[in-house]
Design an enzyme around this catalytic site. Structure first.
Site, PDB file in Angstrom:
ATOM      1  N   ASP A  50       0.390   3.783   1.720  1.00 28.95           N
ATOM      2  CA  ASP A  50       0.324   4.389   3.057  1.00 28.95           C
ATOM      3  C   ASP A  50       1.734   4.719   3.592  1.00 28.95           C
ATOM      4  O   ASP A  50       2.617   3.853   3.584  1.00 28.95           O
ATOM      5  CB  ASP A  50      -0.379   3.411   4.008  1.00 28.95           C
ATOM      6  CG  ASP A  50      -0.772   4.056   5.323  1.00 28.95           C
ATOM      7  OD1 ASP A  50       0.130   4.540   6.037  1.00 28.95           O
ATOM      8  OD2 ASP A  50      -1.971   4.072   5.631  1.00 28.95           O
ATOM      9  N   CYS A  95      -6.063   0.297   7.023  1.00 30.19           N
ATOM     10  CA  CYS A  95      -5.843   0.781   5.660  1.00 30.19           C
ATOM     11  C   CYS A  95      -6.994   1.710   5.253  1.00 30.19           C
ATOM     12  O   CYS A  95      -8.157   1.292   5.233  1.00 30.19           O
ATOM     13  CB  CYS A  95      -5.750  -0.405   4.700  1.00 30.19           C
ATOM     14  SG  CYS A  95      -5.455   0.098   2.980  1.00 30.19           S
ATOM     15  N   CYS A 100       0.844  -1.199   0.000  1.00 31.84           N
ATOM     16  CA  CYS A 100       0.000   0.000   0.000  1.00 31.84           C
ATOM     17  C   CYS A 100       0.882   1.254   0.000  1.00 31.84           C
ATOM     18  O   CYS A 100       2.001   1.241   0.509  1.00 31.84           O
ATOM     19  CB  CYS A 100      -0.902  -0.007   1.228  1.00 31.84           C
ATOM     20  SG  CYS A 100      -2.066   1.383   1.262  1.00 31.84           S
ATOM     21  N   HIS A 153      -2.296  -3.970   5.070  1.00 35.79           N
ATOM     22  CA  HIS A 153      -2.059  -3.553   6.461  1.00 35.79           C
ATOM     23  C   HIS A 153      -3.373  -3.204   7.134  1.00 35.79           C
ATOM     24  O   HIS A 153      -4.299  -2.708   6.488  1.00 35.79           O
ATOM     25  CB  HIS A 153      -1.096  -2.358   6.514  1.00 35.79           C
ATOM     26  CG  HIS A 153      -1.654  -1.107   5.923  1.00 35.79           C
ATOM     27  ND1 HIS A 153      -2.174  -0.079   6.685  1.00 35.79           N
ATOM     28  CD2 HIS A 153      -1.816  -0.712   4.636  1.00 35.79           C
ATOM     29  CE1 HIS A 153      -2.603   0.887   5.887  1.00 35.79           C
ATOM     30  NE2 HIS A 153      -2.400   0.533   4.639  1.00 35.79           N
ATOM     31  N   ARG A 155       2.856   5.010   6.451  1.00 36.85           N
ATOM     32  CA  ARG A 155       3.294   4.315   7.672  1.00 36.85           C
ATOM     33  C   ARG A 155       3.792   2.896   7.387  1.00 36.85           C
ATOM     34  O   ARG A 155       4.349   2.245   8.270  1.00 36.85           O
ATOM     35  CB  ARG A 155       2.132   4.251   8.673  1.00 36.85           C
ATOM     36  CG  ARG A 155       1.613   5.608   9.065  1.00 36.85           C
ATOM     37  CD  ARG A 155       0.258   5.502   9.719  1.00 36.85           C
ATOM     38  NE  ARG A 155      -0.749   4.977   8.800  1.00 36.85           N
ATOM     39  CZ  ARG A 155      -2.022   4.718   9.129  1.00 36.85           C
ATOM     40  NH1 ARG A 155      -2.418   4.914  10.363  1.00 36.85           N
ATOM     41  NH2 ARG A 155      -2.866   4.264   8.236  1.00 36.85           N
TER      42      ARG A 155
HETATM   43 ZN    ZN Z   1      -3.412   1.214   2.982  1.00 37.57          ZN
END
Ligand code: ZN
Length: 211
Positions: A44, A101, A42, A98, A46
């Site tokens: 993302d 998400c 992803c 994750h 993090r």
């Molecule tokens: Zn995500």
């Protein structure tokens, strides 16, 4: 938070650290790449790719998008898989989702998200495929977590459906496809233990692309 100019200072410090540990690090890096892993994760911020796996530059070929989707009409991810399998000869393909998400969360809300609609529909289709199981989970957070896992599982199947993966696996036994979930709260990686050989056999009735 790191400022924009600090990034360039960090870069110089990183070069020094790499050279201190291995003087020819960048010279060797520039020669070629032969990564064992294709990581599809992803976007993302993090969820890092190499850092959480403890991998060095040169060890992973990486593709990231919102909610780690493998859409068969997405020329981007399909090109990445094709190149990684046919030319780099990766041994493992990892789809890593994750918990927490945002993409999966947005897909759980049945409302108009504008430009995101076609992208989120892939996740909504995962929900529809597994509606019975998901609707039986009363706790919303648990249902959300399970959809994250099922989304990874379905994206793994999408990878297995590609001709390049099927052909390469038959010819050389590689790659193997794995589904992981990263738990942001603990930092732990969870292997969903997807039975690659069984899934490959299952889908071949409909998706066998080369025999
Ligand atoms: Zn995500």
């Amino acid at each position: 938070m790191t400022t924009y100019s600090e990034i360039f200072e960090n870069n110089l410090a990183w070069i020094d650290a790499k050279k201190a540990a291995e003087p020819d690090f960048f010279e060797n890096l520039s020669l070629d790449q032969k990564p064992d892993y294709l990581y599809i994760g992803c976007s993302d911020s993090r969820v890092t790719a190499e850092e959480m796996m403890g991998l060095q530059p040169g060890e992973a070929f990486v593709h990231r998008n919102v909610a780690n989707l493998v859409v068969s009409t997405d020329l981007n991810v399909m090109s990445v898989i094709n190149y990684a399998v046919r030319f780099l000869g990766v041994k493992h393909i990892i789809v890593c989702g994750h918990y927490n998400c945002g993409g999966v969360k947005a897909a759980m809300i049945p409302k108009d998200m504008g430009l995101l609609n076609p992208w989120l529909r892939t996740i909504r289709d995962v929900y529809r495929l597994h509606q019975e199981e998901l609707d039986d989970i009363r706790d919303e957070a648990a249902r959300y977590n399970r959809l994250v896992e099922l989304n990874v599982q379905e994206q793994c199947l999408s990878v297995i459906k590609t001709a390049s993966v099927q052909l390469s696996h038959t010819q050389s036994g590689c790659p193997t496809v794995h589904g992981w979930v990263f738990d942001i709260k603990s930092g732990r990686l969870k292997d969903l233990q997807i039975d690659f050989e069984a899934k490959l056999k299952d889908i071949k009735k409909i998706y066998n692309l080369f025999e």
